[in-house]
Design a protein around this motif. Structure first.
Motif, PDB file in Angstrom:
ATOM      1  N   MET A  67      17.139  -7.385  -6.279  1.00 22.11           N
ATOM      2  CA  MET A  67      17.965  -5.909  -5.830  1.00 22.11           C
ATOM      3  C   MET A  67      17.593  -4.958  -7.186  1.00 22.11           C
ATOM      4  SD  MET A  67      19.370  -5.991  -3.036  1.00 22.11           S
ATOM      5  CE  MET A  67      19.008  -7.124  -1.921  1.00 22.11           C
ATOM      6  N   PHE A  68      17.443  -5.287  -8.219  1.00 21.23           N
ATOM      7  CA  PHE A  68      17.345  -4.369  -9.310  1.00 21.23           C
ATOM      8  C   PHE A  68      15.734  -3.839  -8.909  1.00 21.23           C
ATOM      9  CE2 PHE A  68      20.847  -6.781 -11.242  1.00 21.23           C
ATOM     10  CZ  PHE A  68      21.598  -6.040 -11.320  1.00 21.23           C
ATOM     11  N   ILE A  69      14.849  -4.829  -8.956  1.00 24.04           N
ATOM     12  CA  ILE A  69      13.560  -4.569  -8.779  1.00 24.04           C
ATOM     13  C   ILE A  69      13.260  -3.772  -7.510  1.00 24.04           C
ATOM     14  CG2 ILE A  69      11.286  -5.600  -7.963  1.00 24.04           C
ATOM     15  CD1 ILE A  69      12.294  -8.225  -9.705  1.00 24.04           C
ATOM     16  N   ILE A  70      14.009  -3.917  -6.347  1.00 24.53           N
ATOM     17  CA  ILE A  70      13.902  -3.044  -5.170  1.00 24.53           C
ATOM     18  C   ILE A  70      14.293  -1.733  -5.514  1.00 24.53           C
ATOM     19  CG2 ILE A  70      14.642  -2.578  -2.844  1.00 24.53           C
ATOM     20  CD1 ILE A  70      14.466  -5.520  -2.431  1.00 24.53           C
ATOM     21  N   PHE A  71      15.368  -1.609  -6.102  1.00 27.43           N
ATOM     22  CA  PHE A  71      16.181  -0.230  -6.366  1.00 27.43           C
ATOM     23  C   PHE A  71      15.002   0.553  -7.429  1.00 27.43           C
ATOM     24  CE2 PHE A  71      19.097   2.220  -9.112  1.00 27.43           C
ATOM     25  CZ  PHE A  71      19.740   2.998  -7.994  1.00 27.43           C
ATOM     26  N   ALA A  72      14.623  -0.060  -8.322  1.00 26.15           N
ATOM     27  CA  ALA A  72      13.281   0.527  -9.205  1.00 26.15           C
ATOM     28  C   ALA A  72      12.217   0.920  -8.694  1.00 26.15           C
ATOM     29  CB  ALA A  72      13.100  -0.553 -10.307  1.00 26.15           C
ATOM     30  N   PHE A  73      11.617   0.274  -7.242  1.00 29.42           N
ATOM     31  CA  PHE A  73      10.727   0.668  -6.780  1.00 29.42           C
ATOM     32  C   PHE A  73      11.169   1.755  -5.853  1.00 29.42           C
ATOM     33  CE2 PHE A  73       8.620  -3.691  -6.905  1.00 29.42           C
ATOM     34  CZ  PHE A  73       7.706  -3.283  -7.666  1.00 29.42           C
ATOM     35  N   LEU A  74      12.345   1.801  -5.155  1.00 31.73           N
ATOM     36  CA  LEU A  74      12.775   3.129  -4.448  1.00 31.73           C
ATOM     37  C   LEU A  74      12.999   4.188  -5.466  1.00 31.73           C
ATOM     38  CD1 LEU A  74      13.993   3.496  -1.619  1.00 31.73           C
ATOM     39  CD2 LEU A  74      16.046   2.912  -2.464  1.00 31.73           C
ATOM     40  N   ILE A  75      13.372   4.153  -6.433  1.00 34.29           N
ATOM     41  CA  ILE A  75      13.554   5.219  -7.438  1.00 34.29           C
ATOM     42  C   ILE A  75      12.109   5.976  -7.670  1.00 34.29           C
ATOM     43  CG2 ILE A  75      14.322   6.086  -9.649  1.00 34.29           C
ATOM     44  CD1 ILE A  75      16.856   5.559  -8.157  1.00 34.29           C
ATOM     45  N   ALA A  81       1.229   3.289  -2.028  1.00 28.07           N
ATOM     46  CA  ALA A  81       0.536   2.225  -1.662  1.00 28.07           C
ATOM     47  C   ALA A  81       0.664   1.031  -2.822  1.00 28.07           C
ATOM     48  CB  ALA A  81      -1.239   2.527  -1.520  1.00 28.07           C
ATOM     49  N   TYR A  82       0.348   1.319  -4.151  1.00 24.71           N
ATOM     50  CA  TYR A  82       0.636   0.417  -5.184  1.00 24.71           C
ATOM     51  C   TYR A  82       2.146  -0.029  -5.262  1.00 24.71           C
ATOM     52  CZ  TYR A  82      -3.825   1.434  -6.870  1.00 24.71           C
ATOM     53  OH  TYR A  82      -5.347   1.689  -6.834  1.00 24.71           O
ATOM     54  N   ILE A  83       3.151   0.834  -5.025  1.00 26.60           N
ATOM     55  CA  ILE A  83       4.535   0.469  -5.045  1.00 26.60           C
ATOM     56  C   ILE A  83       4.684  -0.417  -3.925  1.00 26.60           C
ATOM     57  CG2 ILE A  83       6.752   1.303  -4.566  1.00 26.60           C
ATOM     58  CD1 ILE A  83       5.933   3.731  -6.398  1.00 26.60           C
ATOM     59  N   THR A  84       4.224  -0.385  -2.739  1.00 22.69           N
ATOM     60  CA  THR A  84       4.541  -1.054  -1.619  1.00 22.69           C
ATOM     61  C   THR A  84       3.878  -2.332  -1.944  1.00 22.69           C
ATOM     62  OG1 THR A  84       4.540   0.872  -0.068  1.00 22.69           O
ATOM     63  CG2 THR A  84       4.203  -1.224   1.005  1.00 22.69           C
ATOM     64  N   LEU A  86       6.016  -4.404  -4.249  1.00 23.01           N
ATOM     65  CA  LEU A  86       7.215  -4.929  -3.332  1.00 23.01           C
ATOM     66  C   LEU A  86       7.030  -6.195  -2.756  1.00 23.01           C
ATOM     67  CD1 LEU A  86      10.233  -4.578  -3.258  1.00 23.01           C
ATOM     68  CD2 LEU A  86       9.664  -2.871  -1.485  1.00 23.01           C
ATOM     69  N   TRP A  87       6.032  -6.034  -2.080  1.00 15.60           N
ATOM     70  CA  TRP A  87       5.673  -7.357  -1.173  1.00 15.60           C
ATOM     71  C   TRP A  87       5.307  -8.340  -2.288  1.00 15.60           C
ATOM     72  CZ3 TRP A  87       6.821  -8.139   3.450  1.00 15.60           C
ATOM     73  CH2 TRP A  87       7.232  -7.184   4.290  1.00 15.60           C
ATOM     74  N   ALA A  88       4.527  -8.309  -3.351  1.00 14.99           N
ATOM     75  CA  ALA A  88       4.392  -9.314  -4.280  1.00 14.99           C
ATOM     76  C   ALA A  88       5.591  -9.973  -4.778  1.00 14.99           C
ATOM     77  CB  ALA A  88       3.401  -8.884  -5.575  1.00 14.99           C
ATOM     78  N   VAL A  89       6.718  -9.136  -5.087  1.00 14.07           N
ATOM     79  CA  VAL A  89       7.908  -9.812  -5.637  1.00 14.07           C
ATOM     80  C   VAL A  89       8.554 -10.444  -4.687  1.00 14.07           C
ATOM     81  CG1 VAL A  89      10.071  -8.924  -6.410  1.00 14.07           C
ATOM     82  CG2 VAL A  89       8.008  -7.778  -7.466  1.00 14.07           C
ATOM     83  N   LEU A  90       8.605  -9.777  -3.280  1.00 15.24           N
ATOM     84  CA  LEU A  90       9.111 -10.717  -2.176  1.00 15.24           C
ATOM     85  C   LEU A  90       8.658 -12.080  -2.022  1.00 15.24           C
ATOM     86  CD1 LEU A  90       9.803  -7.995   0.215  1.00 15.24           C
ATOM     87  CD2 LEU A  90      11.594  -9.082  -0.935  1.00 15.24           C
ATOM     88  N   LEU A  91       7.287 -12.096  -2.300  1.00 14.02           N
ATOM     89  CA  LEU A  91       6.556 -13.413  -2.168  1.00 14.02           C
ATOM     90  C   LEU A  91       6.995 -14.124  -3.228  1.00 14.02           C
ATOM     91  CD1 LEU A  91       4.345 -14.994  -0.469  1.00 14.02           C
ATOM     92  CD2 LEU A  91       2.687 -13.963  -1.833  1.00 14.02           C
ATOM     93  N   LEU A  92       6.766 -13.863  -4.443  1.00 15.60           N
ATOM     94  CA  LEU A  92       7.258 -14.508  -5.826  1.00 15.60           C
ATOM     95  C   LEU A  92       8.582 -15.134  -5.457  1.00 15.60           C
ATOM     96  CD1 LEU A  92       6.117 -12.628  -8.808  1.00 15.60           C
ATOM     97  CD2 LEU A  92       5.501 -15.004  -8.078  1.00 15.60           C
ATOM     98  N   THR A  93       9.582 -14.372  -4.894  1.00 14.12           N
ATOM     99  CA  THR A  93      10.891 -14.877  -4.539  1.00 14.12           C
ATOM    100  C   THR A  93      11.087 -15.858  -3.564  1.00 14.12           C
ATOM    101  OG1 THR A  93      11.678 -12.476  -5.006  1.00 14.12           O
ATOM    102  CG2 THR A  93      13.289 -13.931  -3.990  1.00 14.12           C
TER     103      THR A  93
END
Length: 194
Positions: free
Chosen positions: A106-114, A127-130, A133-140
Motif C-alpha cells: 500500500m505504501f509503494i502504491i501510494f508513492a507511485f500515485l504521488i 510508463a516507467y512508473i506503471t 508498479l507491475w513489477a512490485v505486484l509481481l514480486l508480492t
C-alpha cells in the motif's frame, strides 16, 4: 358391579392441590402440566425494554472487551471464529516472523500515485512508473507463493495436514502492515514460530 356406588363418591373428599399429601421421599406434589408449561414460558418482548436494552448493551460491551483482549494477547477462547485454532495460530506466527513485500504494498502504491500525479506531463516517466508498479505486484505474488509453500510444508510436518483456508488466511495476513494486523503479532521478526 364394576362401578362405584354413589354413597362412596360422596364420602370421598374432592382432591384439590391443598389436600394432596406428598409421598415418602418426594417432598412436594407433582405439578400439573399446565403449571410446568406456564413456568417455562418467557415473554417474546421484555416487559421493561429499557432494562433489557441496557443488559444487551452491557453484554455486547463485555464481549467486545474480551475480543479486544484476545486480539492483544493471542487467547484463542475469545477470538473470532476465523482466527481460532492451532494451525491458524501457527500461520500467524509464521507470517509475523518474516519480512514480506506485501505488507509494504500500500505504501509503494501510494508513492507511485504521488509521483504520477506530481508529473502529469512526463509520459516517459508515467510508463516507467506503471512498469515499476507491475513489477512490485509481481514480486508480492511471488513472495506470497513462496511463503505459502513453506508454510504448507511446516503445517504438514507439525500437524499432519493443512486445514482448508489456512494458506489463504496467511497470505492475506502477509498483505497487511505489521502494526495493523489483528490479532497482534506474538513473535518478533526472525524468531522461529513454535
Amino acid at each position: 358391579m364394576f362401578g362405584r356406588k354413589k354413597d362412596d363418591a360422596a364420602a370421598m373428599p374432592a382432591a384439590t392441590d391443598e389436600t394432596i399429601e406428598p409421598g415418602p421421599g418426594k417432598g412436594a406434589p407433582t405439578p400439573r402440566r399446565s403449571q410446568q408449561v406456564a413456568q417455562r414460558q418467557r415473554p417474546l418482548v421484555p416487559t421493561d425494554r429499557k432494562v433489557a436494552k441496557e443488559a444487551e448493551r452491557r453484554r455486547r460491551m463485555e464481549a467486545s472487551e474480551k475480543l479486544r483482549q484476545a486480539n492483544e494477547t493471542g487467547d484463542d477462547r475469545y477470538m473470532m471464529p476465523r482466527d481460532k485454532g492451532p494451525q491458524k495460530r501457527f500461520a500467524r506466527d509464521f507470517v509475523d516472523s518474516r519480512w514480506m513485500v506485501g505488507e509494504f504494498l500500500m505504501f509503494i502504491i501510494f508513492a507511485f500515485l504521488i509521483v504520477a500525479l506530481a508529473m502529469p506531463g512526463a509520459l516517459q516517466l508515467q510508463a516507467y512508473i506503471t512498469m515499476g508498479l507491475w513489477a512490485v505486484l509481481l514480486l508480492t505474488v511471488i513472495d506470497a507463493y513462496i511463503m505459502t509453500r513453506q508454510l504448507k510444508k511446516r503445517l504438514v510436518a507439525k500437524f499432519g495436514s493443512s486445514e482448508r483456508g489456512v494458506l489463504w488466511y496467511a497470505s492475506m495476513r502477509g498483505l497487511q502492515f505489521r502494526k495493523m494486523r489483528l490479532p497482534k503479532p506474538q513473535v518478533k521478526r526472525g524468531e522461529k514460530p513454535s
